[in-house]
Design a protein around this motif. Structure first.
Motif, mmCIF file in Angstrom:
data_model
loop_
_atom_site.group_PDB
_atom_site.id
_atom_site.type_symbol
_atom_site.label_atom_id
_atom_site.label_comp_id
_atom_site.label_asym_id
_atom_site.label_seq_id
_atom_site.Cartn_x
_atom_site.Cartn_y
_atom_site.Cartn_z
ATOM 1 N N SER A 188 0.615 -1.206 0.044
ATOM 2 C CA SER A 188 -0.020 0.198 0.014
ATOM 3 C C SER A 188 0.834 1.310 -0.031
ATOM 4 C CB SER A 188 -0.917 0.093 1.257
ATOM 5 O OG SER A 188 -0.022 0.261 2.394
ATOM 6 N N ILE A 189 0.222 2.370 -0.370
ATOM 7 C CA ILE A 189 0.976 3.625 0.109
ATOM 8 C C ILE A 189 0.067 4.326 1.123
ATOM 9 C CG2 ILE A 189 1.179 6.049 -1.034
ATOM 10 C CD1 ILE A 189 1.951 4.575 -3.662
ATOM 11 N N ALA A 190 0.504 4.747 2.261
ATOM 12 C CA ALA A 190 0.171 5.581 3.396
ATOM 13 C C ALA A 190 0.026 6.994 2.852
ATOM 14 C CB ALA A 190 0.939 5.388 4.575
ATOM 15 N N VAL A 191 -0.942 7.523 3.394
ATOM 16 C CA VAL A 191 -1.025 9.032 2.633
ATOM 17 C C VAL A 191 -1.318 9.775 4.216
ATOM 18 C CG1 VAL A 191 -2.543 10.588 1.468
ATOM 19 C CG2 VAL A 191 -2.082 8.462 0.771
ATOM 20 N N PHE A 192 -0.364 10.973 4.260
ATOM 21 C CA PHE A 192 -0.533 11.634 5.432
ATOM 22 C C PHE A 192 -0.712 13.066 4.974
ATOM 23 C CE2 PHE A 192 2.239 8.301 6.285
ATOM 24 C CZ PHE A 192 1.847 7.745 7.768
ATOM 25 N N ALA A 193 -1.639 13.880 5.916
ATOM 26 C CA ALA A 193 -1.575 15.360 5.792
ATOM 27 C C ALA A 193 -0.484 16.011 6.755
ATOM 28 C CB ALA A 193 -3.179 15.750 6.328
ATOM 29 N N ILE A 194 -0.116 17.165 6.321
ATOM 30 C CA ILE A 194 0.903 17.779 6.808
ATOM 31 C C ILE A 194 0.493 19.031 7.731
ATOM 32 C CG2 ILE A 194 3.347 18.847 6.756
ATOM 33 C CD1 ILE A 194 3.754 17.102 4.434
ATOM 34 N N ASP A 195 0.490 19.113 8.984
ATOM 35 C CA ASP A 195 0.305 20.602 9.442
ATOM 36 C C ASP A 195 1.212 21.547 9.094
ATOM 37 O OD1 ASP A 195 0.454 22.207 12.145
ATOM 38 O OD2 ASP A 195 -1.613 21.766 12.105
#
Length: 384
Positions: free
Chosen positions: A303-310
């Motif tokens: 999989s590819i993990a997706v993160f939002a950046i603060d």
């Protein structure tokens, strides 16, 4: 008529102050996509496709040039040359791997072999250029060292200007019995950051004028023992750096001090969903061009993990774990417009295209999957 005359004068001044360059004439949505591979029954070298970011359409990959195990690629800043490692333990009858230089045709995608040099160690697994394109950096995994090669104006690689050998080990005696340099990245001040999986450290150097490397005043940043740092990326403003760790299946966010080059850990998050308990190893990491999202690949969870950046803290919030529709996603890349991501599934011999949601960063399937034997790396180049 007087208004038109004033407009023409103003336009002429703009052309003088802001002249049209070659880069300005390149189409905004037409790209070449190169795939680095492990060669064998289904692969003979580096493959190339064309990609239209307006439609999201990828053409069927074709062989661009034959070369042995070109697992990782680097494009020169002027897009005239492509450099590739030859990931082997012995190359041209000598111990260690190779580094190959090719002339790049930005219209056809074909590559013309220029020359090769030894990589300075066994199994080179990563390659990058500095911002000027004058120097090429290679990380040799098995030997635990990095080499610097000068790139001439004609694309030919010269003899090495530096070879830095790492020393030491870490807690996992089967994987970290010695140093294992895994990637090289540079910041805007020509500091050179090297992830060493075997040491659980990011080593820090200065690039000097002649291509030599000097140890930074703060020589390294340590990560959690046994984590195995693999690849590092910097945020567009270089306030933050992010390291994906292979053995820990984590991403570590670090504050980057532009004055000293120091990295300070601010957060470490898993690349895996909480309910997954099988084998996994982290691989590639990439930032969205907007700087708002971070992506990391999982080999095992596939999989590819997706993160939002603060924006203010640099910290990460998990958004999605998207299947790559294949096995062992070694590498991936985001198209320069930020609309699509192409994943390379090494052990299912396919590359897959995903669309990126500009608001959330999430990935969705486009239905496009193409065969490429043992794909490892993905690199975009604007077409002319």
């Amino acid at each position: 008529m007087q208004t038109l005359f004033r407009f023409l004068i103003a336009f002429a001044i703009l052309l003088i102050v802001f002249p049209v360059t070659k880069a300005d004439t390149i189409s905004s949505n037409k790209f070449l996509v190169y795939f680095g591979t492990y060669t064998g029954a289904k692969s003979k070298g580096i493959y190339v496709s064309s990609f239209d970011s307006a439609s999201g359409k990828l053409s069927a990959p074709e062989l661009a040039v034959e070369t042995v195990n070109p697992s990782f690629l680097a494009i020169s800043p002027d897009r005239r040359f492509l450099f590739a490692v030859n990931e082997t333990e012995h190359f041209n009858g000598q111990p260690g791997g190779g580094v190959a230089a090719f002339q790049l045709d930005a219209q056809t995608g074909k590559l013309k072999f220029l020359n090769q040099q030894l990589s300075g160690g066994a199994n080179p697994c990563h390659i990058v250029t500095d911002a000027t394109g004058k120097f090429v950096f290679v990380a040799n995994y098995n030997s635990g060292n990095i080499e610097v090669l000068p790139a001439q104006t004609d694309g030919l690689l010269g003899v090495p200007t530096a070879l830095i050998q790492h020393h030491g080990s870490s807690v996992n005696k089967s994987r970290q019995e010695g140093p294992h340099a895994h990637c090289v990245a540079l910041d805007a001040d020509n500091r050179v950051y090297v992830c060493d999986l075997g040491l659980d450290k990011v080593m820090i150097y200065h690039l000097e004028t002649g291509g030599q490397l000097a140890t930074n005043e703060i020589p390294f940043a340590g990560l959690k023992p046994g984590s195995g740092p693999r690849h590092i990326v910097f945020s567009p403003d270089e306030k933050w750096a992010y390291v994906v760790s292979e053995m820990g299946s984590t991403v570590t966010a670090l504050a980057h001090d532009a004055k000293t080059g120091a990295l300070k850990e601010i957060q470490t998050v898993s690349t895996l969903p909480a309910d997954f308990h099988g084998y996994n190893s982290g691989a590639e990491i990439a930032l969205h061009p907007s700087g708002k999202f971070l992506y990391a690949s999982n080999r095992g969870h596939n999989s590819i993990a997706v993160f939002a950046i603060d924006e203010k803290s640099g910290q990460l919030t998990p958004v999605q774990f998207q299947s790559t529709l294949g096995k062992t996603p070694r590498g991936f890349a985001i198209d320069p417009t930020g609309q699509f991501l192409i994943a390379a599934n090494q052990d299912s011999d396919n590359v897959v295209v995903f669309r990126i949601d500009e608001q959330s960063g999430k990935l969705t399937e486009t239905g496009q999957s193409f065969e490429v034997g043992k794909p490892v790396d993905v690199a975009f180049v604007p077409m002319e």
